[in-house]
Design an enzyme around this catalytic site. Structure first.
Site: not given
Ligand code: FPP
Length: 236
Positions: A12-13, A17, A60-61, A186
């Site tokens: 996450d994050g 970032w 996430n969709w 969580r």
């Molecule tokens: C959560 O961060 C991350 C995701 C929803 C996607 C995870 C995907 C990767 C690490 C990319 C590579 C994966 C593969 C299998 C090649 P967030 O977008 O929710 O971050 P935020 O909470 O800071 O908005």
């Protein structure tokens, strides 16, 4: 020192970032994919046997199309390039989640990779894609109740093991340790049944910045825990 056999990671994050650096969220996902490669290599070196990664949740969709498209392109490229390198090293790759929702080329790749690697034993990478634990439990309940309806099984004979064996994680040892990056504390519908006795580790570090040192910190924290699985004595 005890090394967890199975580590499940909520990566996450990525978005925060990127925001911190004035970059588009998608830049965070790209950097996150690099972290993923690094951490899998390191976990294997440390003697971990299975790593499950929450890469895309069933919710996430609902993100903006541009972000979903970028993630799909990252998955495509990962399956086409990086996963092939893992296969050459004798690594098994499995997928959990609802793959029907993916474009047919991605779905076909997933089926092919899974079939091709099912007997490999050097290490096991489980990618949770379009995954939601409640959906997985609902599917398991449907499978079991079909047997009840057919008269093969009595409701009173349903066991926890039957539920475990009907989930998409059937046959995979339950996670010993969950790592969630980015400061959120969580579980977010990840492996709800399988995490019953897992140790939880939360770090404020955003996933793109997570590295070998941070992984070692998670291991050190795990090694300090006394796991009792509901009993009174620590289980080694
Ligand atoms: C959560 O961060 C991350 C995701 C929803 C996607 C995870 C995907 C990767 C690490 C990319 C590579 C994966 C593969 C299998 C090649 P967030 O977008 O929710 O971050 P935020 O909470 O800071 O908005």
């Amino acid at each position: 020192m005890t090394i967890p056999q199975h580590i499940a990671i909520i990566m996450d994050g990525n978005g925060r970032w990127a925001k911190q650096r004035g970059l588009p969220r998608t830049a965070g996902h790209k950097k996150g994919a690099e972290t993923l490669k690094k951490i899998l290599k390191y976990a294997r070196e440390k003697g971990v046997s299975v790593v499950t990664l929450f890469a895309f949740s069933s919710e996430n969709w609902n993100r903006p199309k541009e972000e979903v498209d970028t993630l799909m392109d990252l998955f495509r490229s990962y399956l086409k390039n990086d996963v092939q390198a893992l296969i050459k090293q004798g690594i098994r790759i499995s997928f959990i989640g609802n793959r029907q929702k993916f474009a047919s080329d991605i779905k076909e790749q997933m089926d092919k990779i899974e079939a091709e690697t099912k007997n490999l034993t050097a290490f096991h990478v489980v990618l949770a894609l379009s995954y939601g634990a409640r959906d997985d439990i609902v599917l398991a309940v449907q499978k079991i109740t079909e047997r009840v309806q057919q008269g093969i099984l009595l409701p009173a004979d349903i066991t926890g093991k039957m539920i475990s064996d009907s989930l998409s994680t059937a046959g995979i040892v339950e996670p010993d340790l969950v790592i969630r990056t980015s400061g959120e504390e969580r579980i977010s519908n990840f492996l709800l049944w399988e995490l019953a006795y897992a140790e939880l580790y939360f770090t404020p570090v955003y996933w793109p910045d997570f590295n070998e040192l941070e992984f070692d910190k998670a291991l050190a924290s795990y090694q300090k825990r006394q796991r009792r699985f509901g009993g009174l004595d620590p289980v080694k």
